[in-house]
Write a protein that holds these residues in place. Structure first.
Motif, PDB file in Angstrom:
ATOM      1  N   ILE A 108      13.061  51.968 -17.035  1.00  0.00           N
ATOM      2  CA  ILE A 108      12.384  51.069 -17.970  1.00  0.00           C
ATOM      3  C   ILE A 108      11.196  51.779 -18.610  1.00  0.00           C
ATOM      4  CG2 ILE A 108      10.969  48.973 -18.124  1.00  0.00           C
ATOM      5  CD1 ILE A 108      12.896  47.758 -16.003  1.00  0.00           C
ATOM      6  N   TYR A 109      10.436  52.511 -17.807  1.00  0.00           N
ATOM      7  CA  TYR A 109       9.297  53.248 -18.372  1.00  0.00           C
ATOM      8  C   TYR A 109       9.773  54.427 -19.198  1.00  0.00           C
ATOM      9  CZ  TYR A 109       5.651  56.708 -18.799  1.00  0.00           C
ATOM     10  OH  TYR A 109       4.798  57.648 -19.297  1.00  0.00           O
ATOM     11  N   ASN A 110      10.575  55.288 -18.587  1.00  0.00           N
ATOM     12  CA  ASN A 110      10.917  56.564 -19.184  1.00  0.00           C
ATOM     13  C   ASN A 110      11.771  56.423 -20.442  1.00  0.00           C
ATOM     14  OD1 ASN A 110      10.642  59.378 -19.030  1.00  0.00           O
ATOM     15  ND2 ASN A 110      12.703  59.554 -18.221  1.00  0.00           N
ATOM     16  N   ASP A 111      12.693  55.505 -20.433  1.00  0.00           N
ATOM     17  CA  ASP A 111      13.604  55.382 -21.570  1.00  0.00           C
ATOM     18  C   ASP A 111      13.255  54.213 -22.493  1.00  0.00           C
ATOM     19  OD1 ASP A 111      15.016  57.601 -20.689  1.00  0.00           O
ATOM     20  OD2 ASP A 111      16.354  56.399 -19.458  1.00  0.00           O
ATOM     21  N   LEU A 112      13.109  53.023 -21.948  1.00  0.00           N
ATOM     22  CA  LEU A 112      12.886  51.852 -22.803  1.00  0.00           C
ATOM     23  C   LEU A 112      11.465  51.801 -23.358  1.00  0.00           C
ATOM     24  CD1 LEU A 112      14.788  49.160 -20.723  1.00  0.00           C
ATOM     25  CD2 LEU A 112      15.654  50.650 -22.520  1.00  0.00           C
ATOM     26  N   LEU A 139      15.186  45.541 -22.738  1.00  0.00           N
ATOM     27  CA  LEU A 139      14.889  45.276 -21.329  1.00  0.00           C
ATOM     28  C   LEU A 139      15.825  44.210 -20.776  1.00  0.00           C
ATOM     29  CD1 LEU A 139      13.018  45.629 -18.824  1.00  0.00           C
ATOM     30  CD2 LEU A 139      11.617  43.804 -19.802  1.00  0.00           C
ATOM     31  N   ASP A 140      16.003  43.125 -21.512  1.00  0.00           N
ATOM     32  CA  ASP A 140      16.912  42.058 -21.084  1.00  0.00           C
ATOM     33  C   ASP A 140      18.340  42.583 -20.915  1.00  0.00           C
ATOM     34  OD1 ASP A 140      14.775  40.333 -21.190  1.00  0.00           O
ATOM     35  OD2 ASP A 140      15.372  39.392 -23.073  1.00  0.00           O
ATOM     36  N   ASP A 141      18.813  43.358 -21.882  1.00  0.00           N
ATOM     37  CA  ASP A 141      20.158  43.919 -21.809  1.00  0.00           C
ATOM     38  C   ASP A 141      20.303  44.833 -20.596  1.00  0.00           C
ATOM     39  OD1 ASP A 141      20.726  42.566 -24.141  1.00  0.00           O
ATOM     40  OD2 ASP A 141      20.524  44.339 -25.429  1.00  0.00           O
ATOM     41  N   PHE A 142      19.286  45.649 -20.354  1.00  0.00           N
ATOM     42  CA  PHE A 142      19.336  46.582 -19.228  1.00  0.00           C
ATOM     43  C   PHE A 142      19.348  45.839 -17.891  1.00  0.00           C
ATOM     44  CE2 PHE A 142      17.010  49.092 -16.034  1.00  0.00           C
ATOM     45  CZ  PHE A 142      17.925  50.118 -15.875  1.00  0.00           C
ATOM     46  N   LEU A 143      18.458  44.861 -17.729  1.00  0.00           N
ATOM     47  CA  LEU A 143      18.391  44.131 -16.467  1.00  0.00           C
ATOM     48  C   LEU A 143      19.662  43.317 -16.226  1.00  0.00           C
ATOM     49  CD1 LEU A 143      14.687  42.914 -16.330  1.00  0.00           C
ATOM     50  CD2 LEU A 143      15.763  44.697 -14.960  1.00  0.00           C
ATOM     51  N   ALA A 145      22.571  44.045 -17.064  1.00  0.00           N
ATOM     52  CA  ALA A 145      23.672  44.963 -16.748  1.00  0.00           C
ATOM     53  C   ALA A 145      23.635  45.423 -15.290  1.00  0.00           C
ATOM     54  CB  ALA A 145      23.632  46.167 -17.683  1.00  0.00           C
ATOM     55  N   GLN A 146      22.541  45.188 -14.596  1.00  0.00           N
ATOM     56  CA  GLN A 146      22.431  45.612 -13.194  1.00  0.00           C
ATOM     57  C   GLN A 146      23.268  44.718 -12.304  1.00  0.00           C
ATOM     58  OE1 GLN A 146      20.833  48.554 -12.687  1.00  0.00           O
ATOM     59  NE2 GLN A 146      20.694  48.364 -14.899  1.00  0.00           N
ATOM     60  N   ALA A 147      23.890  45.315 -11.298  1.00  0.00           N
ATOM     61  CA  ALA A 147      24.763  44.560 -10.390  1.00  0.00           C
ATOM     62  C   ALA A 147      23.984  43.532  -9.579  1.00  0.00           C
ATOM     63  CB  ALA A 147      25.483  45.541  -9.441  1.00  0.00           C
ATOM     64  N   TRP A 148      22.728  43.790  -9.285  1.00  0.00           N
ATOM     65  CA  TRP A 148      21.925  42.895  -8.463  1.00  0.00           C
ATOM     66  C   TRP A 148      21.217  41.816  -9.283  1.00  0.00           C
ATOM     67  CZ3 TRP A 148      17.227  43.764 -10.535  1.00  0.00           C
ATOM     68  CH2 TRP A 148      16.942  45.055 -10.994  1.00  0.00           C
ATOM     69  N   TYR A 149      21.350  41.841 -10.583  1.00  0.00           N
ATOM     70  CA  TYR A 149      20.649  40.883 -11.432  1.00  0.00           C
ATOM     71  C   TYR A 149      21.154  39.453 -11.222  1.00  0.00           C
ATOM     72  CZ  TYR A 149      18.755  38.550 -15.528  1.00  0.00           C
ATOM     73  OH  TYR A 149      18.105  37.672 -16.350  1.00  0.00           O
ATOM     74  N   GLU A 150      22.421  39.266 -11.139  1.00  0.00           N
ATOM     75  CA  GLU A 150      23.110  37.971 -11.010  1.00  0.00           C
ATOM     76  C   GLU A 150      22.800  37.072 -12.164  1.00  0.00           C
ATOM     77  OE1 GLU A 150      22.563  36.237  -7.182  1.00  0.00           O
ATOM     78  OE2 GLU A 150      23.393  37.957  -6.198  1.00  0.00           O
TER      79      GLU A 150
END
Length: 150
Positions: A108-112, A139-143, A145-150
């Protein structure tokens, strides 16, 4: 939903970005903005205080790595601090893999953040205008996409 909220602070504790992902409890008062503001103050104060305690208790050779994770019975607060003093704090409930969240905060820091906010033509180091960039959408799209986001 494991992700409750995310907060981004500068080195002095000023909130640069904050977003709540969990839906408010219908029994809570409707003043969500005040509740989020109070949460931001508590999160930064806790991270700052714990960093000071860890720094004073750790040996000088440890280099003061800071606080990465604070776990309580019901929730977990993940902290990623950059060399420039930015703090990315992700507040979660439920079970989330620690290593995956640390890597996500780094991304999130390094890329977004770097791509969307720092490289924006509207960027002002003392007062970054995050709302005028596409950081929140990415940020919303990235989070999500995470498997643990649910």
């Amino acid at each position: 939903m494991p992700v409750h909220s995310i907060h981004i602070f500068d080195r002095k504790g000023k909130t640069l970005f904050s977003k709540r992902y969990a839906k408010p409890d219908p029994n809570d008062p409707p003043d969500d903005a005040e509740q989020l503001s109070e949460q931001r103050k508590l999160v930064f104060g806790m991270i700052y205080s714990l960093k000071e305690v860890v720094g004073s208790l750790s040996p000088a050779s440890a280099g003061g790595s800071g606080v990465h994770v604070v776990k309580t019975g019901a929730s977990t607060l993940y902290n990623y601090e950059t060399a420039s003093g930015l703090r990315f704090c992700l507040y979660t409930t439920g079970t989330v893999p620690d290593k995956g969240v640390r890597a996500c905060l780094h991304h999130i820091y390094n890329d977004l953040w770097t791509q969307c906010v720092t490289r924006s033509p509207l960027y002002n180091p003392t007062k970054p205008n995050v709302r005028e960039t596409n950081f929140e959408q990415k940020l919303d799209d990235f989070l999500e996409a995470q498997a643990w986001y649910e």
